[in-house]
Motif scaffolding. Structure first.
Motif, PDB file in Angstrom:
ATOM      1  N   TRP A 291       1.105  -1.139   0.057  1.00  0.00           N
ATOM      2  CA  TRP A 291      -0.072  -0.167  -0.136  1.00  0.00           C
ATOM      3  C   TRP A 291       1.060   1.381  -0.012  1.00  0.00           C
ATOM      4  O   TRP A 291       1.437   1.496   1.116  1.00  0.00           O
ATOM      5  CB  TRP A 291      -1.033   0.059   1.158  1.00  0.00           C
ATOM      6  CG  TRP A 291      -1.974   0.951   1.216  1.00  0.00           C
ATOM      7  CD1 TRP A 291      -2.794   1.303  -0.014  1.00  0.00           C
ATOM      8  CD2 TRP A 291      -2.390   1.788   2.154  1.00  0.00           C
ATOM      9  NE1 TRP A 291      -3.738   2.429   0.336  1.00  0.00           N
ATOM     10  CE2 TRP A 291      -3.382   2.814   1.608  1.00  0.00           C
ATOM     11  CE3 TRP A 291      -1.944   1.935   3.633  1.00  0.00           C
ATOM     12  CZ2 TRP A 291      -4.094   3.843   2.306  1.00  0.00           C
ATOM     13  CZ3 TRP A 291      -2.694   3.045   4.240  1.00  0.00           C
ATOM     14  CH2 TRP A 291      -3.689   4.020   3.806  1.00  0.00           C
ATOM     15  N   PRO A 292       1.099   1.993  -1.136  1.00  0.00           N
ATOM     16  CA  PRO A 292       2.229   3.002  -0.986  1.00  0.00           C
ATOM     17  C   PRO A 292       1.838   4.195  -0.511  1.00  0.00           C
ATOM     18  O   PRO A 292       2.719   4.998   0.112  1.00  0.00           O
ATOM     19  CB  PRO A 292       2.081   3.429  -2.742  1.00  0.00           C
ATOM     20  CG  PRO A 292       1.730   2.081  -3.518  1.00  0.00           C
ATOM     21  CD  PRO A 292       0.632   1.161  -2.584  1.00  0.00           C
ATOM     22  N   SER A 293       0.568   4.312   0.119  1.00  0.00           N
ATOM     23  CA  SER A 293       0.057   5.458   0.883  1.00  0.00           C
ATOM     24  C   SER A 293       0.643   5.295   2.125  1.00  0.00           C
ATOM     25  O   SER A 293       0.506   6.149   2.988  1.00  0.00           O
ATOM     26  CB  SER A 293      -1.672   5.383   0.974  1.00  0.00           C
ATOM     27  OG  SER A 293      -1.981   5.607  -0.498  1.00  0.00           O
ATOM     28  N   LEU A 294       1.457   4.137   2.718  1.00  0.00           N
ATOM     29  CA  LEU A 294       2.003   4.243   3.806  1.00  0.00           C
ATOM     30  C   LEU A 294       2.967   5.134   3.999  1.00  0.00           C
ATOM     31  O   LEU A 294       3.447   5.661   4.989  1.00  0.00           O
ATOM     32  CB  LEU A 294       2.761   2.612   3.860  1.00  0.00           C
ATOM     33  CG  LEU A 294       1.785   1.575   4.342  1.00  0.00           C
ATOM     34  CD1 LEU A 294       2.613   0.094   4.735  1.00  0.00           C
ATOM     35  CD2 LEU A 294       0.989   1.622   5.800  1.00  0.00           C
ATOM     36  N   ILE A 295       3.772   5.406   3.006  1.00  0.00           N
ATOM     37  CA  ILE A 295       4.689   6.553   2.755  1.00  0.00           C
ATOM     38  C   ILE A 295       4.165   7.604   1.821  1.00  0.00           C
ATOM     39  O   ILE A 295       5.315   8.081   1.040  1.00  0.00           O
ATOM     40  CB  ILE A 295       6.121   5.864   2.721  1.00  0.00           C
ATOM     41  CG1 ILE A 295       6.324   4.995   1.408  1.00  0.00           C
ATOM     42  CG2 ILE A 295       6.636   5.132   3.580  1.00  0.00           C
ATOM     43  CD1 ILE A 295       7.446   4.823   0.435  1.00  0.00           C
ATOM     44  N   ALA A 296       3.174   8.000   1.778  1.00  0.00           N
ATOM     45  CA  ALA A 296       2.524   9.032   0.813  1.00  0.00           C
ATOM     46  C   ALA A 296       3.435  10.342   0.869  1.00  0.00           C
ATOM     47  O   ALA A 296       3.741  10.958   0.377  1.00  0.00           O
ATOM     48  CB  ALA A 296       1.093   9.164   1.092  1.00  0.00           C
ATOM     49  N   LYS A 297       3.759  10.717   2.131  1.00  0.00           N
ATOM     50  CA  LYS A 297       4.298  12.071   2.492  1.00  0.00           C
ATOM     51  C   LYS A 297       5.800  12.118   1.872  1.00  0.00           C
ATOM     52  O   LYS A 297       6.155  13.038   1.329  1.00  0.00           O
ATOM     53  CB  LYS A 297       4.368  12.422   3.889  1.00  0.00           C
ATOM     54  CG  LYS A 297       3.093  12.770   4.457  1.00  0.00           C
ATOM     55  CD  LYS A 297       2.901  13.319   5.910  1.00  0.00           C
ATOM     56  CE  LYS A 297       1.573  13.547   6.678  1.00  0.00           C
ATOM     57  NZ  LYS A 297       1.496  13.870   7.791  1.00  0.00           N
ATOM     58  N   ALA A 298       6.356  10.887   2.099  1.00  0.00           N
ATOM     59  CA  ALA A 298       7.828  10.924   1.684  1.00  0.00           C
ATOM     60  C   ALA A 298       7.903  10.844   0.180  1.00  0.00           C
ATOM     61  O   ALA A 298       8.907  11.215  -0.325  1.00  0.00           O
ATOM     62  CB  ALA A 298       8.475   9.521   2.347  1.00  0.00           C
ATOM     63  N   ILE A 299       6.883  10.045  -0.483  1.00  0.00           N
ATOM     64  CA  ILE A 299       6.630   9.952  -1.833  1.00  0.00           C
ATOM     65  C   ILE A 299       6.616  11.402  -2.367  1.00  0.00           C
ATOM     66  O   ILE A 299       7.142  11.904  -3.390  1.00  0.00           O
ATOM     67  CB  ILE A 299       5.778   9.033  -2.252  1.00  0.00           C
ATOM     68  CG1 ILE A 299       6.146   7.629  -1.926  1.00  0.00           C
ATOM     69  CG2 ILE A 299       5.466   9.025  -3.909  1.00  0.00           C
ATOM     70  CD1 ILE A 299       5.141   6.690  -2.248  1.00  0.00           C
ATOM     71  N   ALA A 300       5.650  12.015  -1.696  1.00  0.00           N
ATOM     72  CA  ALA A 300       5.315  13.578  -2.368  1.00  0.00           C
ATOM     73  C   ALA A 300       6.622  14.342  -2.272  1.00  0.00           C
ATOM     74  O   ALA A 300       6.931  15.227  -2.985  1.00  0.00           O
ATOM     75  CB  ALA A 300       4.313  14.063  -1.254  1.00  0.00           C
ATOM     76  N   ARG A 301       7.433  14.336  -1.069  1.00  0.00           N
ATOM     77  CA  ARG A 301       8.584  15.068  -0.774  1.00  0.00           C
ATOM     78  C   ARG A 301       9.650  14.730  -1.852  1.00  0.00           C
ATOM     79  O   ARG A 301      10.299  15.686  -2.364  1.00  0.00           O
ATOM     80  CB  ARG A 301       9.178  14.885   0.626  1.00  0.00           C
ATOM     81  CG  ARG A 301       8.279  15.717   1.732  1.00  0.00           C
ATOM     82  CD  ARG A 301       9.122  15.613   3.001  1.00  0.00           C
ATOM     83  NE  ARG A 301       9.482  14.236   3.329  1.00  0.00           N
ATOM     84  CZ  ARG A 301       8.576  13.595   4.333  1.00  0.00           C
ATOM     85  NH1 ARG A 301       7.629  13.943   4.785  1.00  0.00           N
ATOM     86  NH2 ARG A 301       9.230  12.383   4.698  1.00  0.00           N
ATOM     87  N   ALA A 302       9.738  13.610  -2.350  1.00  0.00           N
ATOM     88  CA  ALA A 302      10.619  13.223  -3.225  1.00  0.00           C
ATOM     89  C   ALA A 302      10.224  13.433  -4.817  1.00  0.00           C
ATOM     90  O   ALA A 302      11.250  13.528  -5.616  1.00  0.00           O
ATOM     91  CB  ALA A 302      11.079  11.554  -2.957  1.00  0.00           C
ATOM     92  N   ASN A 303       9.225  13.652  -4.820  1.00  0.00           N
ATOM     93  CA  ASN A 303       8.716  14.087  -6.270  1.00  0.00           C
ATOM     94  C   ASN A 303       7.628  15.022  -6.240  1.00  0.00           C
ATOM     95  O   ASN A 303       6.585  15.048  -6.508  1.00  0.00           O
ATOM     96  CB  ASN A 303       7.900  13.026  -6.780  1.00  0.00           C
ATOM     97  CG  ASN A 303       8.746  11.632  -6.984  1.00  0.00           C
ATOM     98  OD1 ASN A 303       9.386  11.476  -7.867  1.00  0.00           O
ATOM     99  ND2 ASN A 303       8.708  10.539  -5.732  1.00  0.00           N
TER     100      ASN A 303
END
Length: 278
Positions: A212-224
């Protein structure tokens, strides 16, 4: 326990989305590779088949991760198949789901599942214009609700939705109905070569794993920060985060009970995954 390749798949239950890459379609990401856009499930299944064949040919261990539930709340598999075996439910669905690029029968199959139980439910969310007997449009119209509506993993993952919802904002139930038959066909195509986590020991060259990628949604948003298609970003980021984990830590993530409900890889280890993207 080491893996040569980790691939993350963002699934979709919708119709063919056309040749132009867009959100709410199927995106596939592998660490170190450009994301792949698949406009429908048939193309995605073909891509996955080729990837498995290539891994088996080159003797590489392959982990395929999918963003939909591999199981239902406890007791559901037995109610449908007579067995506490989630893979028996996979087979049941594969025999009944009809899928084509522009249409499928998932809502009708959900209605047939509802008819097994007294009252109306537990599935809801008829997303079609036509009325479907026994499949309500609103969850509040149900008279039959599963005694524990969420799996344990969903209760521990903030923001996770129930598998019973088939349409409207946040719905994941349709992805489950349209994803499990594909995984069942892959298991059948490669007998004895694919293990399903966490239901089976990971002693085969290919593993199917729930994420479930939303587990790290904030980190993904920061990286992209400039990414316009979230699905494209999250498959690449989660694949990279998983591949960056040392063997011991990834083994800890995979070390969960073989419960019929299944589990979300990385649940409880969000910090380690996010750190890999920092």
């Amino acid at each position: 326990m080491s893996w040569d390749e980790i691939v993350v798949v963002d699934w979709s239950a919708g119709n063919d989305t056309g040749p132009r890459p867009e959100a709410d379609a199927i995106w596939i990401g592998a660490a170190g590779e450009e994301p792949v856009y698949c406009r429908n499930r048939a193309l995605a299944e073909s891509w996955l088949t080729e990837r498995i064949e290539a891994a088996l040919t080159t003797d590489r261990r392959l982990m395929l991760c999918f963003d939909f539930a591999f199981g239902y709340p406890a007791g559901f598999a037995r109610a449908i198949t007579g067995r506490d075996d989630p893979l028996a439910l996979w087979s049941w669905l594969e025999e009944r789901i009809e899928d084509a690029p522009k249409q499928n029968n998932r809502f009708d199959v959900a209605a047939s599942l509802n008819r097994i139980f007294p009252g109306i439910g537990p599935f809801w969310g008829n997303g079609l214009k036509r009325e479907i007997p026994d499949l309500p449009r609103r969850g509040s119209d149900r008279t039959c609700r599963w005694k524990q509506p969420r799996r344990e993993a969903e209760r521990l993952a903030p923001g996770a939705f129930e598998v019973w919802q088939l349409a409207y904002t946040g719905a994941v139930g349709s992805q489950v109905l349209m994803g499990l038959p594909v995984l069942e066909r892959l298991r059948t195509r490669f007998p004895g070569r694919i293990a399903v986590w966490p239901f089976e020991p990971l002693d085969r060259p290919v593993a199917l794993v729930e994420v479930w990628p939303s587990l790290i949604a904030k980190a993904i948003a920061r990286a992209n920060p400039d990414e316009t298609i979230r699905d494209r970003a999250q498959v690449s980021c989660l694949a990279r985060a998983l591949a960056a984990q040392p063997d011991g830590r990834l083994e800890q993530m995979l070390d969960v009970p073989r419960d019929e409900e299944g589990w979300i890889l990385g649940l409880g280890h969000e910090g380690a995954l996010a750190e890999a993207l920092a």
